[in-house]
Design a protein around this motif. Structure first.
Motif, PDB file in Angstrom:
ATOM      1  N   THR A  78      -2.857   8.843   6.430  1.00 33.75           N
ATOM      2  CA  THR A  78      -2.914   7.384   6.454  1.00 33.75           C
ATOM      3  C   THR A  78      -3.870   6.908   7.539  1.00 33.75           C
ATOM      4  O   THR A  78      -4.661   5.985   7.322  1.00 33.75           O
ATOM      5  CB  THR A  78      -1.504   6.792   6.661  1.00 33.75           C
ATOM      6  OG1 THR A  78      -0.671   7.194   5.571  1.00 33.75           O
ATOM      7  CG2 THR A  78      -1.534   5.281   6.742  1.00 33.75           C
ATOM      8  N   MET A  86       0.541   1.274   3.494  1.00 30.22           N
ATOM      9  CA  MET A  86       0.742   2.267   2.440  1.00 30.22           C
ATOM     10  C   MET A  86      -0.625   2.693   1.908  1.00 30.22           C
ATOM     11  O   MET A  86      -1.516   1.862   1.759  1.00 30.22           O
ATOM     12  CB  MET A  86       1.567   1.608   1.330  1.00 30.22           C
ATOM     13  CG  MET A  86       1.709   2.417   0.074  1.00 30.22           C
ATOM     14  SD  MET A  86       2.498   1.459  -1.274  1.00 30.22           S
ATOM     15  CE  MET A  86       4.085   1.110  -0.602  1.00 30.22           C
ATOM     16  N   THR A  87      -0.776   3.993   1.646  1.00 28.99           N
ATOM     17  CA  THR A  87      -2.020   4.470   1.051  1.00 28.99           C
ATOM     18  C   THR A  87      -1.783   4.838  -0.418  1.00 28.99           C
ATOM     19  O   THR A  87      -0.650   5.028  -0.848  1.00 28.99           O
ATOM     20  CB  THR A  87      -2.586   5.714   1.768  1.00 28.99           C
ATOM     21  OG1 THR A  87      -1.741   6.833   1.494  1.00 28.99           O
ATOM     22  CG2 THR A  87      -2.715   5.491   3.255  1.00 28.99           C
ATOM     23  N   ARG A  88      -2.875   4.975  -1.122  1.00 29.12           N
ATOM     24  CA  ARG A  88      -2.827   5.372  -2.531  1.00 29.12           C
ATOM     25  C   ARG A  88      -2.162   6.734  -2.704  1.00 29.12           C
ATOM     26  O   ARG A  88      -1.619   7.035  -3.767  1.00 29.12           O
ATOM     27  CB  ARG A  88      -4.270   5.419  -3.052  1.00 29.12           C
ATOM     28  CG  ARG A  88      -4.435   5.084  -4.463  1.00 29.12           C
ATOM     29  CD  ARG A  88      -5.830   4.767  -4.873  1.00 29.12           C
ATOM     30  NE  ARG A  88      -6.834   5.741  -4.506  1.00 29.12           N
ATOM     31  CZ  ARG A  88      -8.131   5.516  -4.540  1.00 29.12           C
ATOM     32  NH1 ARG A  88      -8.589   4.350  -4.943  1.00 29.12           N
ATOM     33  NH2 ARG A  88      -8.984   6.428  -4.208  1.00 29.12           N
ATOM     34  N   ASP A 147       0.530   7.731  -1.090  1.00 31.23           N
ATOM     35  CA  ASP A 147       1.972   7.662  -0.856  1.00 31.23           C
ATOM     36  C   ASP A 147       2.734   7.655  -2.172  1.00 31.23           C
ATOM     37  O   ASP A 147       2.289   7.069  -3.161  1.00 31.23           O
ATOM     38  CB  ASP A 147       2.329   6.409  -0.049  1.00 31.23           C
ATOM     39  CG  ASP A 147       1.856   6.480   1.390  1.00 31.23           C
ATOM     40  OD1 ASP A 147       1.674   7.603   1.898  1.00 31.23           O
ATOM     41  OD2 ASP A 147       1.674   5.412   2.008  1.00 31.23           O
ATOM     42  N   ASP A 191       5.348   6.087  -3.033  1.00 25.45           N
ATOM     43  CA  ASP A 191       5.840   4.793  -3.496  1.00 25.45           C
ATOM     44  C   ASP A 191       4.722   3.770  -3.729  1.00 25.45           C
ATOM     45  O   ASP A 191       4.995   2.592  -3.927  1.00 25.45           O
ATOM     46  CB  ASP A 191       6.912   4.232  -2.559  1.00 25.45           C
ATOM     47  CG  ASP A 191       6.473   4.134  -1.109  1.00 25.45           C
ATOM     48  OD1 ASP A 191       5.396   4.653  -0.751  1.00 25.45           O
ATOM     49  OD2 ASP A 191       7.224   3.535  -0.313  1.00 25.45           O
ATOM     50  N   TYR A 192       3.470   4.246  -3.756  1.00 31.06           N
ATOM     51  CA  TYR A 192       2.353   3.363  -4.101  1.00 31.06           C
ATOM     52  C   TYR A 192       2.568   2.900  -5.544  1.00 31.06           C
ATOM     53  O   TYR A 192       2.946   3.688  -6.405  1.00 31.06           O
ATOM     54  CB  TYR A 192       1.030   4.124  -3.977  1.00 31.06           C
ATOM     55  CG  TYR A 192      -0.204   3.250  -4.105  1.00 31.06           C
ATOM     56  CD1 TYR A 192      -0.796   2.702  -2.981  1.00 31.06           C
ATOM     57  CD2 TYR A 192      -0.760   2.973  -5.344  1.00 31.06           C
ATOM     58  CE1 TYR A 192      -1.933   1.902  -3.081  1.00 31.06           C
ATOM     59  CE2 TYR A 192      -1.889   2.166  -5.461  1.00 31.06           C
ATOM     60  CZ  TYR A 192      -2.469   1.645  -4.327  1.00 31.06           C
ATOM     61  OH  TYR A 192      -3.584   0.842  -4.445  1.00 31.06           O
ATOM     62  N   LYS A 224      -2.292   2.024  -9.923  1.00 31.02           N
ATOM     63  CA  LYS A 224      -3.045   3.253 -10.188  1.00 31.02           C
ATOM     64  C   LYS A 224      -3.451   3.345 -11.660  1.00 31.02           C
ATOM     65  O   LYS A 224      -4.577   3.723 -11.973  1.00 31.02           O
ATOM     66  CB  LYS A 224      -2.222   4.484  -9.804  1.00 31.02           C
ATOM     67  CG  LYS A 224      -2.160   4.746  -8.329  1.00 31.02           C
ATOM     68  CD  LYS A 224      -1.400   6.044  -8.084  1.00 31.02           C
ATOM     69  CE  LYS A 224      -1.299   6.381  -6.634  1.00 31.02           C
ATOM     70  NZ  LYS A 224      -0.602   7.652  -6.405  1.00 31.02           N
ATOM     71  N   SER A 260      -8.265   1.319  -7.419  1.00 33.91           N
ATOM     72  CA  SER A 260      -7.076   0.720  -6.811  1.00 33.91           C
ATOM     73  C   SER A 260      -7.237   0.761  -5.291  1.00 33.91           C
ATOM     74  O   SER A 260      -7.865   1.674  -4.746  1.00 33.91           O
ATOM     75  CB  SER A 260      -5.805   1.441  -7.261  1.00 33.91           C
ATOM     76  OG  SER A 260      -5.841   2.796  -6.917  1.00 33.91           O
ATOM     77  N   LEU A 263      -2.624  -0.630   1.223  1.00 31.55           N
ATOM     78  CA  LEU A 263      -1.892  -1.872   1.017  1.00 31.55           C
ATOM     79  C   LEU A 263      -1.132  -2.176   2.304  1.00 31.55           C
ATOM     80  O   LEU A 263      -0.548  -1.273   2.913  1.00 31.55           O
ATOM     81  CB  LEU A 263      -0.881  -1.748  -0.130  1.00 31.55           C
ATOM     82  CG  LEU A 263      -1.432  -1.522  -1.534  1.00 31.55           C
ATOM     83  CD1 LEU A 263      -0.284  -1.359  -2.530  1.00 31.55           C
ATOM     84  CD2 LEU A 263      -2.336  -2.668  -1.953  1.00 31.55           C
ATOM     85  N   ARG A 317       9.112  -2.200   0.155  1.00 32.41           N
ATOM     86  CA  ARG A 317       7.992  -1.589  -0.560  1.00 32.41           C
ATOM     87  C   ARG A 317       8.360  -1.303  -2.012  1.00 32.41           C
ATOM     88  O   ARG A 317       7.499  -1.280  -2.881  1.00 32.41           O
ATOM     89  CB  ARG A 317       7.576  -0.290   0.137  1.00 32.41           C
ATOM     90  CG  ARG A 317       6.986  -0.499   1.494  1.00 32.41           C
ATOM     91  CD  ARG A 317       6.936   0.746   2.355  1.00 32.41           C
ATOM     92  NE  ARG A 317       6.221   1.860   1.800  1.00 32.41           N
ATOM     93  CZ  ARG A 317       5.363   2.610   2.464  1.00 32.41           C
ATOM     94  NH1 ARG A 317       5.094   2.347   3.725  1.00 32.41           N
ATOM     95  NH2 ARG A 317       4.781   3.631   1.900  1.00 32.41           N
ATOM     96  N   ASP A 373       6.392  -2.105  -7.395  1.00 34.16           N
ATOM     97  CA  ASP A 373       6.243  -1.614  -8.765  1.00 34.16           C
ATOM     98  C   ASP A 373       6.941  -2.508  -9.781  1.00 34.16           C
ATOM     99  O   ASP A 373       6.811  -2.314 -10.972  1.00 34.16           O
ATOM    100  CB  ASP A 373       6.751  -0.176  -8.890  1.00 34.16           C
ATOM    101  CG  ASP A 373       5.656   0.769  -9.350  1.00 34.16           C
ATOM    102  OD1 ASP A 373       4.575   0.300  -9.758  1.00 34.16           O
ATOM    103  OD2 ASP A 373       5.878   1.984  -9.301  1.00 34.16           O
TER     104      ASP A 373
END
Length: 180
Positions: free
Chosen positions: A6, A95-97, A99, A101-102, A107, A114, A118, A124, A128
Motif C-alpha cells: 500500500t 485501500m488499494t486495488r 486489497d 475488500d476492494y 474491478k 480502476s 481509494l 469499507r 461493494d
C-alpha cells in the motif's frame, strides 16, 4: 498501519499537498501498465521499497514511466509518513486495488483503469453494495445546498450510501445529510 504494498502504491499514484508539478504521480492508465509490468515479472509493488529496487527498475522501458520518475516518486516516503498520520487522526482509511475488500464492481467495470487507491471513512464493506453518486458545484446556491442535504438524508434513511469526492458545496452537503 499500511502494508509495504500500500505504501508503494500510494507513493507512485497519489499527489501530495504542496508538491506542485515537481513530481507527477502515475495516472490510472500508467499505473495499470506499470502494475502489469510488475506482475509479468512476478514482482509486487512492495519490492520497489527494497534496496534492490534500482536493479529491478533498470529493466523498465516505457516512454512516460521512467526510472527517474519512479525513483523520485518512491523517494517521498517521509512525506507519506506525515500524511498517513494526518489521515489516520481524521479517521480516513486507504485501500488499494490489491486489497481483498476492494470493490469487485469497480474491478469488473473498469479493469486496469480502476483507481489504484481509494480513500474513505466508515465501513469499507459498504463499497461493494453501491450507492448514490453525488457530484455538483462547489459554488451551489442555498437552495441547491438544501436539496443536496435532503437528498443525502433520504438516501441514508433508505439504506443507501453517498459516494462523493467530498468537495465543498453539493458533495459536502449530500454527505452531511446522511448524518442526520
Amino acid at each position: 498501519m499500511l502494508t509495504p504494498g500500500t505504501q508503494a502504491t500510494l507513493l507512485l499514484t497519489v499527489p501530495f499537498p504542496g508538491e506542485g508539478k515537481s513530481v507527477r504521480p502515475l495516472t490510472a492508465t500508467e499505473w495499470g501498465r506499470f502494475a502489469a509490468w510488475l506482475r509479468d515479472r512476478n514482482w509486487l509493488p512492495e519490492a520497489l521499497l527494497t534496496e534492490g529496487a534500482h536493479t529491478l527498475l533498470s529493466e523498465l522501458k516505457d516512454k512516460t514511466i521512467t526510472l527517474e520518475r519512479v525513483e523520485a516518486l518512491l523517494d517521498r516516503g517521509m512525506r507519506l509518513g506525515v500524511l498517513v498520520e494526518k489521515w489516520s487522526r481524521a479517521g480516513l482509511w486507504v485501500m488499494t486495488r490489491a486489497d481483498n475488500d476492494y470493490p469487485m464492481r469497480l474491478k469488473k467495470k473498469l479493469g486496469t483503469l480502476s483507481p489504484a487507491i481509494l480513500f474513505g471513512s466508515g465501513s469499507r464493506a459498504l463499497l461493494d453494495k453501491g450507492g448514490l453518486a453525488v457530484v455538483g458545484s462547489r459554488h451551489a446556491t442555498p437552495e441547491d445546498r438544501a436539496y443536496s442535504r435532503a437528498l443525502g438524508a433520504l438516501a441514508a434513511a433508505n439504506g443507501h450510501s453517498i459516494v462523493s469526492g467530498g468537495a465543498r458545496g453539493v458533495d459536502e452537503e449530500a454527505m452531511l445529510g446522511t448524518l442526520h
